[in-house]
Structures are given as structure tokens and as C-alpha cells.
Design a protein around this motif. Structure first.
Motif, short mmCIF file in Angstrom:
data_model
loop_
_atom_site.label_atom_id
_atom_site.label_comp_id
_atom_site.label_asym_id
_atom_site.label_seq_id
_atom_site.Cartn_x
_atom_site.Cartn_y
_atom_site.Cartn_z
N ARG A 140 50.71 0.18 99.77
CA ARG A 140 49.49 0.67 100.40
C ARG A 140 48.28 0.05 99.73
NH1 ARG A 140 49.72 7.03 98.43
NH2 ARG A 140 49.19 6.68 96.23
N VAL A 191 54.54 1.65 96.69
CA VAL A 191 54.77 3.05 97.04
C VAL A 191 56.26 3.40 96.86
CG1 VAL A 191 54.70 4.78 98.86
CG2 VAL A 191 52.85 3.10 98.66
N SER A 204 53.04 8.39 91.63
CA SER A 204 52.03 9.13 92.38
C SER A 204 52.59 9.78 93.65
CB SER A 204 50.86 8.22 92.74
OG SER A 204 51.31 7.12 93.51
N VAL A 205 53.75 9.32 94.11
CA VAL A 205 54.31 9.86 95.36
C VAL A 205 55.66 10.53 95.16
CG1 VAL A 205 53.10 8.07 96.65
CG2 VAL A 205 55.53 7.77 96.13
N PHE A 214 57.14 11.86 98.87
CA PHE A 214 57.51 10.85 99.86
C PHE A 214 59.00 10.55 99.76
CE2 PHE A 214 53.16 8.43 100.18
CZ PHE A 214 52.52 9.64 100.41
N MET A 267 56.26 11.24 104.58
CA MET A 267 55.21 11.61 103.64
C MET A 267 54.86 13.07 103.83
SD MET A 267 52.82 8.20 103.89
CE MET A 267 52.29 8.56 105.56
N LEU A 294 50.58 15.64 101.83
CA LEU A 294 49.64 14.53 101.71
C LEU A 294 48.33 14.97 101.07
CD1 LEU A 294 50.42 12.80 105.09
CD2 LEU A 294 50.43 11.66 102.87
N LYS A 295 47.75 14.04 100.32
CA LYS A 295 46.51 14.28 99.61
C LYS A 295 45.46 13.27 100.07
CE LYS A 295 49.17 15.47 95.45
NZ LYS A 295 49.39 15.15 94.01
N ASP A 336 45.92 9.69 99.18
CA ASP A 336 46.94 8.91 99.86
C ASP A 336 46.36 8.07 100.99
OD1 ASP A 336 49.10 11.75 99.55
OD2 ASP A 336 49.18 9.91 98.34
N TYR A 371 48.99 1.33 105.05
CA TYR A 371 50.35 1.25 104.55
C TYR A 371 51.06 0.05 105.17
CZ TYR A 371 50.02 5.72 102.18
OH TYR A 371 49.66 6.74 101.32
#
Length: 123
Positions: free
Chosen positions: A37, A47, A62-63, A67, A82, A85-86, A89, A93
Motif C-alpha cells: 500500500r 502489507v 501494523s496489520v 488483515f 481487512m 480498519l483504522k 490504513d 492498495y
């Protein structure tokens, strides 16, 4: 191999999206597949990736836990589910394919790239 990503969109924080990446070619099951991403003003970042068999995966810290990458070799498609989600994010992608057996998550290991799909997470 040619790649076509889809499934991006606008979602509220805490929501979910599933990205898909359809690949052309008869040798899809021989490729390591990955998702990267790129957020505005930032470098492209790793990712997740999945081995050709689907049995081994790797995620960015971070994921991790939010994810899930998967693949269906019969459909020549790789997915990125996913959840939770934040806003951070938010990014374009990209799916990518590598002829290598494995990667450390470096973009240069992947020789084929899709066009990207926008994911926007609102707070």
C-alpha cells in the motif's frame, strides 16, 4: 502475469473491506503473491504475502491480527480481508506477483503489479 485489483472503497473506522486481485495466465499457482500500500506522501509499504501453496503467510506488524491474505488458485485470485480498519490504513492498495519462492517483503522482489485500488477509512 497481469493483475487486476478491486474491492476498495470508503469505510468507517472499525469496518471491513475485502480486496480481490484477479490474475491472468495459467501459472498463477507458481507465484508468490503480495499486497502493498501507498499513502499520500509516503513510500510504498509491504502489507502481506502468501506462498504459492497458500500455506505460508507473512504480515506487516501494523496489520497483523486485523488483515488476512488468502488465495484461490483455481480462480487465479488472491484476497485481502481487512477488518477493524483504522484511518491510518487509508492508502492505495496494490497486489503484486513474484517468481521467487519467498520474499522479505521487499517491493523489488515483485515483478508484476496491479493498478491499485483506493481504500479510505474515515474516523
Amino acid at each position: 502475469v497481469q493483475l487486476q485489483a478491486s474491492g476498495g472503497g470508503l469505510v468507517q473506522a472499525g469496518g471491513s473491506l475485502r480486496l480481490s486481485c484477479a490474475a491472468s495466465g495459467r501459472t498463477f499457482n507458481r507465484y508468490l503473491m503480495g499486497w502493498f500500500r501507498q499513502a499520500p506522501g509516503k513510500e510504498r509499504e509491504f502489507v502481506a504475502q502468501i506462498a504459492w501453496s497458500g500455506g505460508v503467510t507473512k504480515y506487516a506488524d501494523s496489520v497483523k491480527g486485523r488483515f488476512t491474505i488468502s488465495r484461490d488458485n483455481a480462480k487465479n485470485t488472491v484476497y485481502l480481508q481487512m477488518n477493524s480498519l483504522k484511518p491510518e490504513d487509508t492508502a492505495v492498495y496494490y497486489c503484486a506477483a513474484s517468481g521467487s519462492r519467498w520474499s522479505s517483503g521487499t517491493a523489488s522482489d515483485f515483478g508484476s503489479w496491479g493498478q491499485g485500488t483506493q481504500v479510505t477509512v474515515s474516523s
